[in-house]
Design a protein around this motif. Structure first.
Motif, PDB file in Angstrom:
ATOM      1  N   THR A 230      75.319 110.445  44.849  1.00 33.63           N
ATOM      2  CA  THR A 230      75.140 111.316  43.688  1.00 33.63           C
ATOM      3  C   THR A 230      75.411 110.611  42.370  1.00 33.63           C
ATOM      4  O   THR A 230      75.206 111.191  41.309  1.00 33.63           O
ATOM      5  CB  THR A 230      76.085 112.533  43.792  1.00 33.63           C
ATOM      6  OG1 THR A 230      77.443 112.073  43.877  1.00 33.63           O
ATOM      7  CG2 THR A 230      75.754 113.359  45.013  1.00 33.63           C
ATOM      8  N   GLY A 231      75.880 109.350  42.414  1.00 33.43           N
ATOM      9  CA  GLY A 231      76.174 108.630  41.186  1.00 33.43           C
ATOM     10  C   GLY A 231      75.049 107.695  40.793  1.00 33.43           C
ATOM     11  O   GLY A 231      74.264 107.242  41.617  1.00 33.43           O
ATOM     12  N   GLU A 232      74.957 107.392  39.505  1.00 32.19           N
ATOM     13  CA  GLU A 232      73.979 106.434  39.015  1.00 32.19           C
ATOM     14  C   GLU A 232      74.560 105.036  39.134  1.00 32.19           C
ATOM     15  O   GLU A 232      75.645 104.751  38.605  1.00 32.19           O
ATOM     16  CB  GLU A 232      73.637 106.730  37.559  1.00 32.19           C
ATOM     17  CG  GLU A 232      72.631 105.746  36.959  1.00 32.19           C
ATOM     18  CD  GLU A 232      72.358 106.043  35.500  1.00 32.19           C
ATOM     19  OE1 GLU A 232      71.695 105.221  34.856  1.00 32.19           O
ATOM     20  OE2 GLU A 232      72.821 107.085  35.010  1.00 32.19           O
ATOM     21  N   VAL A 233      73.855 104.142  39.838  1.00 32.45           N
ATOM     22  CA  VAL A 233      74.364 102.801  40.065  1.00 32.45           C
ATOM     23  C   VAL A 233      74.272 101.999  38.773  1.00 32.45           C
ATOM     24  O   VAL A 233      73.232 101.921  38.136  1.00 32.45           O
ATOM     25  CB  VAL A 233      73.585 102.076  41.181  1.00 32.45           C
ATOM     26  CG1 VAL A 233      74.087 100.645  41.353  1.00 32.45           C
ATOM     27  CG2 VAL A 233      73.731 102.843  42.489  1.00 32.45           C
ATOM     28  N   GLY A 234      75.386 101.401  38.378  1.00 30.07           N
ATOM     29  CA  GLY A 234      75.444 100.580  37.171  1.00 30.07           C
ATOM     30  C   GLY A 234      76.864 100.222  36.867  1.00 30.07           C
ATOM     31  O   GLY A 234      77.796 100.963  37.198  1.00 30.07           O
ATOM     32  N   GLY A 245      85.581 114.570  35.333  1.00 32.26           N
ATOM     33  CA  GLY A 245      85.523 115.208  36.632  1.00 32.26           C
ATOM     34  C   GLY A 245      84.245 114.970  37.392  1.00 32.26           C
ATOM     35  O   GLY A 245      84.216 115.083  38.604  1.00 32.26           O
ATOM     36  N   GLY A 246      83.145 114.650  36.726  1.00 26.82           N
ATOM     37  CA  GLY A 246      81.892 114.441  37.413  1.00 26.82           C
ATOM     38  C   GLY A 246      81.743 113.023  37.910  1.00 26.82           C
ATOM     39  O   GLY A 246      82.583 112.169  37.696  1.00 26.82           O
ATOM     40  N   VAL A 247      80.630 112.766  38.574  1.00 23.15           N
ATOM     41  CA  VAL A 247      80.334 111.422  39.051  1.00 23.15           C
ATOM     42  C   VAL A 247      79.543 110.704  37.967  1.00 23.15           C
ATOM     43  O   VAL A 247      78.435 111.096  37.632  1.00 23.15           O
ATOM     44  CB  VAL A 247      79.536 111.459  40.371  1.00 23.15           C
ATOM     45  CG1 VAL A 247      79.187 110.047  40.811  1.00 23.15           C
ATOM     46  CG2 VAL A 247      80.352 112.159  41.452  1.00 23.15           C
ATOM     47  N   GLY A 248      80.140 109.663  37.421  1.00 20.45           N
ATOM     48  CA  GLY A 248      79.471 108.854  36.416  1.00 20.45           C
ATOM     49  C   GLY A 248      78.835 107.643  37.056  1.00 20.45           C
ATOM     50  O   GLY A 248      78.444 107.673  38.226  1.00 20.45           O
ATOM     51  N   PRO A 249      78.751 106.546  36.320  1.00 19.32           N
ATOM     52  CA  PRO A 249      78.188 105.325  36.895  1.00 19.32           C
ATOM     53  C   PRO A 249      79.031 104.845  38.074  1.00 19.32           C
ATOM     54  O   PRO A 249      80.256 104.908  38.038  1.00 19.32           O
ATOM     55  CB  PRO A 249      78.257 104.330  35.733  1.00 19.32           C
ATOM     56  CG  PRO A 249      78.350 105.164  34.501  1.00 19.32           C
ATOM     57  CD  PRO A 249      79.107 106.385  34.912  1.00 19.32           C
ATOM     58  N   VAL A 250      78.380 104.390  39.113  1.00 17.07           N
ATOM     59  CA  VAL A 250      79.073 103.764  40.244  1.00 17.07           C
ATOM     60  C   VAL A 250      78.618 102.315  40.316  1.00 17.07           C
ATOM     61  O   VAL A 250      77.475 101.989  40.015  1.00 17.07           O
ATOM     62  CB  VAL A 250      78.796 104.482  41.584  1.00 17.07           C
ATOM     63  CG1 VAL A 250      79.370 105.881  41.566  1.00 17.07           C
ATOM     64  CG2 VAL A 250      77.306 104.527  41.900  1.00 17.07           C
ATOM     65  N   LEU A 392      79.955  94.454  42.381  1.00 17.92           N
ATOM     66  CA  LEU A 392      80.537  94.637  41.052  1.00 17.92           C
ATOM     67  C   LEU A 392      79.610  95.386  40.098  1.00 17.92           C
ATOM     68  O   LEU A 392      80.037  95.792  39.012  1.00 17.92           O
ATOM     69  CB  LEU A 392      80.871  93.277  40.439  1.00 17.92           C
ATOM     70  CG  LEU A 392      82.004  92.486  41.086  1.00 17.92           C
ATOM     71  CD1 LEU A 392      82.140  91.126  40.418  1.00 17.92           C
ATOM     72  CD2 LEU A 392      83.315  93.250  41.007  1.00 17.92           C
ATOM     73  N   GLY A 393      78.341  95.548  40.491  1.00 16.62           N
ATOM     74  CA  GLY A 393      77.375  96.150  39.590  1.00 16.62           C
ATOM     75  C   GLY A 393      76.920  95.196  38.513  1.00 16.62           C
ATOM     76  O   GLY A 393      76.465  95.621  37.447  1.00 16.62           O
ATOM     77  N   ARG A 394      76.990  93.891  38.795  1.00 15.90           N
ATOM     78  CA  ARG A 394      76.654  92.868  37.809  1.00 15.90           C
ATOM     79  C   ARG A 394      75.281  92.278  38.105  1.00 15.90           C
ATOM     80  O   ARG A 394      75.046  91.723  39.178  1.00 15.90           O
ATOM     81  CB  ARG A 394      77.707  91.756  37.823  1.00 15.90           C
ATOM     82  CG  ARG A 394      79.121  92.200  37.452  1.00 15.90           C
ATOM     83  CD  ARG A 394      79.279  92.385  35.961  1.00 15.90           C
ATOM     84  NE  ARG A 394      79.090  91.133  35.237  1.00 15.90           N
ATOM     85  CZ  ARG A 394      80.082  90.263  34.979  1.00 15.90           C
ATOM     86  NH1 ARG A 394      81.320  90.506  35.411  1.00 15.90           N
ATOM     87  NH2 ARG A 394      79.849  89.150  34.294  1.00 15.90           N
ATOM     88  N   GLU A 395      74.384  92.368  37.154  1.00 14.96           N
ATOM     89  CA  GLU A 395      73.061  91.775  37.290  1.00 14.96           C
ATOM     90  C   GLU A 395      72.945  90.452  36.538  1.00 14.96           C
ATOM     91  O   GLU A 395      71.893  89.812  36.557  1.00 14.96           O
ATOM     92  CB  GLU A 395      71.993  92.749  36.782  1.00 14.96           C
ATOM     93  CG  GLU A 395      71.922  94.037  37.586  1.00 14.96           C
ATOM     94  CD  GLU A 395      70.844  94.977  37.095  1.00 14.96           C
ATOM     95  OE1 GLU A 395      70.275  94.683  36.007  1.00 14.96           O
ATOM     96  OE2 GLU A 395      70.564  95.985  37.771  1.00 14.96           O
ATOM     97  N   ASP A 396      74.048  90.032  35.882  1.00 10.39           N
ATOM     98  CA  ASP A 396      73.996  88.814  35.073  1.00 10.39           C
ATOM     99  C   ASP A 396      74.595  87.610  35.789  1.00 10.39           C
ATOM    100  O   ASP A 396      74.563  86.493  35.255  1.00 10.39           O
ATOM    101  CB  ASP A 396      74.739  89.029  33.758  1.00 10.39           C
ATOM    102  CG  ASP A 396      76.213  89.363  33.954  1.00 10.39           C
ATOM    103  OD1 ASP A 396      76.542  90.031  34.964  1.00 10.39           O
ATOM    104  OD2 ASP A 396      77.042  88.958  33.107  1.00 10.39           O
ATOM    105  N   ILE A 397      75.140  87.796  36.981  1.00 10.57           N
ATOM    106  CA  ILE A 397      75.763  86.702  37.715  1.00 10.57           C
ATOM    107  C   ILE A 397      75.295  86.771  39.169  1.00 10.57           C
ATOM    108  O   ILE A 397      74.571  87.666  39.567  1.00 10.57           O
ATOM    109  CB  ILE A 397      77.310  86.773  37.654  1.00 10.57           C
ATOM    110  CG1 ILE A 397      77.824  88.101  38.249  1.00 10.57           C
ATOM    111  CG2 ILE A 397      77.812  86.609  36.223  1.00 10.57           C
ATOM    112  CD1 ILE A 397      79.341  88.200  38.353  1.00 10.57           C
ATOM    113  N   GLY A 398      75.691  85.769  39.969  1.00  6.29           N
ATOM    114  CA  GLY A 398      75.448  85.832  41.400  1.00  6.29           C
ATOM    115  C   GLY A 398      74.199  85.152  41.893  1.00  6.29           C
ATOM    116  O   GLY A 398      73.955  85.125  43.103  1.00  6.29           O
ATOM    117  N   ALA A 399      73.389  84.585  41.005  1.00  6.41           N
ATOM    118  CA  ALA A 399      72.153  83.919  41.428  1.00  6.41           C
ATOM    119  C   ALA A 399      71.681  82.994  40.323  1.00  6.41           C
ATOM    120  O   ALA A 399      71.965  83.217  39.131  1.00  6.41           O
ATOM    121  CB  ALA A 399      71.062  84.939  41.756  1.00  6.41           C
TER     122      ALA A 399
END
Length: 438
Positions: A230-234, A245-250, A392-399
Motif C-alpha cells: 500500500t506504500g509508494e516505493v521511494g 499515521g498513513g503509509v508514506g514512501p517505503v 535502501l530505495g537508492r537509484e543513484d548508487i549500486g551499479a
C-alpha cells in the motif's frame, strides 16, 4: 596532445574488466564527470563517445572495475563500534575502514541496548546520515527472541513496543532503514504492531533472531507484503516522511530477513523453523535475504545453494562486521558484550564454541569468498551492490551506469582493492572529515 582532443568534462577515466548491470565488458571504460558517471562502455567505442585519446592514456587494470559496494548490516570496523560510538568522529573511523576497502555505502547497525542508549545512538547516527557519511541505520534489537539472541544481550531484550518504535523512528529523522524483529513475539504483528509502525515510518521489518515456526513466520511475511503493497516505493528523505499515521514512501516493496540461518532455529525436516518459509518468500520475490558469506558464519557452499535456489535479485551479501574488521586478533566490545577475536573469528568472551559475535571481513572479502565458492561474479556484485541499493530505495548508487553517483571500486584480478572512488573523490586512503569541520 592537442587539448581539442580532450573532453573537458572527464575528470577520471578507468579502464579494465567492467561489471555493469547487463554484463561484463572485457575491455571497458568508466568515465567520471565530477561526482557522476558520465559514460560506460567498450573501450573501442570510447572515441565515438568523444573521449578521444584519453582512453589510450588511461591506466589499464588486469582486474575489475566494479560499482562501490553497499553493506546493509555493519556494526563497525577499524577498532570502532557503531553501538558504542559517542561522537561522529568515532562513527567515521568505522565508515572509513570499510570505505577504503570498496564499501562506499554503509548502513550502521546497532545492537540490543536500553531504550536510553538506543535513543542516544539513533540520534547520533541520524546526524552522521544527514551529513551523507552513512546510508542509514539498522536496529538489530531489542525486540528479539531470547532463545536465538546470538551475541545480543538477553538481559536487555524487550517485549515489542510500538510506541518506542515510533520514538526511534522520529529520532532517526527518516534514516532508519531496517529493524530486526522476531515474528513470534506478541506486538510485532497486527495493524498497529511494530512492523506496521516501521512501514508507516518509512522503514522495513527485517525478520530474524527468531525461534518461530512456519506459521508465525508465514503470517509475518504475509503482513509485510500487505503493509508494503500500500506504500509508494521511494527513498524516505525527510523527517516528515517518517511520521504520520498513513503509509508514506517505503524504501522497498520487500522486507528483509536478518542474516539467514544465523540467529534462527535451524532448518530441520521434523522440527520446522522459519528458514523454509523465508526461502520460499524470497523465491516468490517477496523478501530479500541477508547472507553473511564470509566463510565463518556460512559455508560458501550454502551461499551458492541459496543463490541457485532463489537467484541474486532476492539476496544481499552483508558483513555483520564489528569493531575488529581490519584489525588484529584481540579483545573488543559489541554493545554491552565483550568479544574475543581469534583467527579472524569473533566470539563472545567466555562463551561456548560457536557463539559468534559479528564478523571481521570487509564486504569485498565476502564477495571474493562467495565467488570462490562458485557464485557468478556478476551475480555476487548484484548481491553486494545493486540489490542492497534497492533495499535502501537508492537509484543513484549500486551499479555502474550513466548518471549514477561515481562510486567505483577498482580491484586486481584476485578481487583485492586497488582504488576506490566515492562520488568521484578518491577515498583509497581516507581520513575522518569530522576533524576538519567546526
Amino acid at each position: 596532445m592537442p587539448t581539442s582532443s580532450r573532453r573537458p568534462w572527464v575528470t577520471t577515466l578507468l579502464r579494465g574488466r567492467v561489471v555493469t548491470p547487463t554484463g561484463l565488458i572485457p575491455d571497458g571504460v568508466v568515465a567520471v564527470d565530477g561526482g557522476r558517471i558520465r559514460w560506460v562502455g567498450e573501450a573501442l567505442g570510447a572515441r565515438a563517445a568523444g573521449l578521444g585519446d584519453l582512453v589510450e592514456e588511461a591506466p589499464v587494470t588486469d582486474g575489475y572495475v566494479l560499482p562501490g559496494l553497499v553493506d546493509l548490516h555493519c556494526h563497525g570496523g577499524g577498532g570502532a563500534s557503531f553501538p558504542d560510538a559517542r561522537t561522529a568522529a568515532e562513527v567515521q573511523v568505522a565508515v572509513d575502514e570499510h570505505r577504503r576497502h570498496g564499501t562506499t555505502t554503509v548502513v550502521a547497525s546497532l545492537v540490543t541496548a536500553s531504550p536510553e542508549v538506543l535513543r542516544s545512538r539513533v540520534a547520533l547516527l541520524a546526524h552522521v546520515a544527514e551529513a551523507g557519511e552513512i546510508g542509514g541505520i539498522h536496529l538489530e534489537g531489542p525486540f528479539l527472541s531470547t532463545v536465538r539472541c546470538g551475541a545480543q544481550d538477553p538481559g536487555l531484550i524487550l517485549a515489542p513496543d510500538p510506541d518506542l518504535t515510533s520514538e526511534l523512528l522520529a529520532l532517526g529523522r527518516g534514516h532508519l532503514v531496517t529493524m530486526t524483529l522476531a515474528p513470534e513475539l506478541p506486538g510485532t504483528q497486527g495493524t498497529d504492531g511494530v512492523a506496521a509502525r516501521l512501514v508507516r515510518g518509512g522503514a522495513l521489518p527485517s525478520w530474524g533472531h527468531t525461534d518461530a515456526g512456519p506459521e508465525a513466520t508465514r503470517a509475518a511475511l504475509e503482513l509485510s507484503v500487505e503493509l508494503l503493497r500500500t506504500g509508494e516505493v521511494g527513498q524516505v528523505s525527510s523527517p516528515e516522511d517518517a511520521e504520520g499515521g498513513g503509509v508514506g514512501p517505503v524504501r522497498s516493496a520487500r522486507a528483509t530477513a536478518t542474516h539467514l540461518f544465523n540467529g534462527m532455529r535451524p532448518w530441520h525436516h521434523r522440527e520446522v523453523g522459519p528458514i523454509g518459509e523465508l526461502l520460499a518468500a524470497a523465491r516468490r520475490g517477496e523478501l530479500v535475504l541477508e547472507l553473511i558469506g564470509d566463510g565463518v558464519h556460512l559455508d560458501p557452499a550454502v551461499v551458492r545453494e541459496v543463490w541457485e535456489l532463489v537467484g541474486p535479485r532476492s539476496l544481499v551479501l552483508v558483513t555483520d562486521a564489528m569493531a575488529a574488521a581490519g584489525m588484529p586478533d584481540g579483545s573488543y566490545r559489541l554493545g554491552s558484550q565483550e568479544v574475543v577475536v581469534a583467527d579472524g573469528a569473533a566470539r563472545l568472551a567466555g562463551a561456548v564454541p560457536g557463539a559468534l559475535a559479528g564478523g571481521t571481513a570487509h564486504l569485498l572479502d565476502v564477495v571474493r569468498t562467495t565467488v570462490a565458492g562458485g557464485v557468478d561474479l556478476l551475480d555476487a556484485v548484484t548481491m553486494a551492490a545493486t540489490v542492497p541499493a534497492q533495499v535502501l530505495g537508492r537509484e543513484d548508487i549500486g551499479a555502474l551506469a550513466e548518471g549514477r553517483r561515481a562510486d567505483v571500486l577498482v580491484t586486481d584480478a584476485a578481487l583485492r582493492p586497488l582504488r576506490v572512488l566515492r562520488a568521484g573523490t578518491d577515498v583509497t586512503a581516507v581520513g575522518s572529515p569530522w576533524g576538519r569541520r567546526a
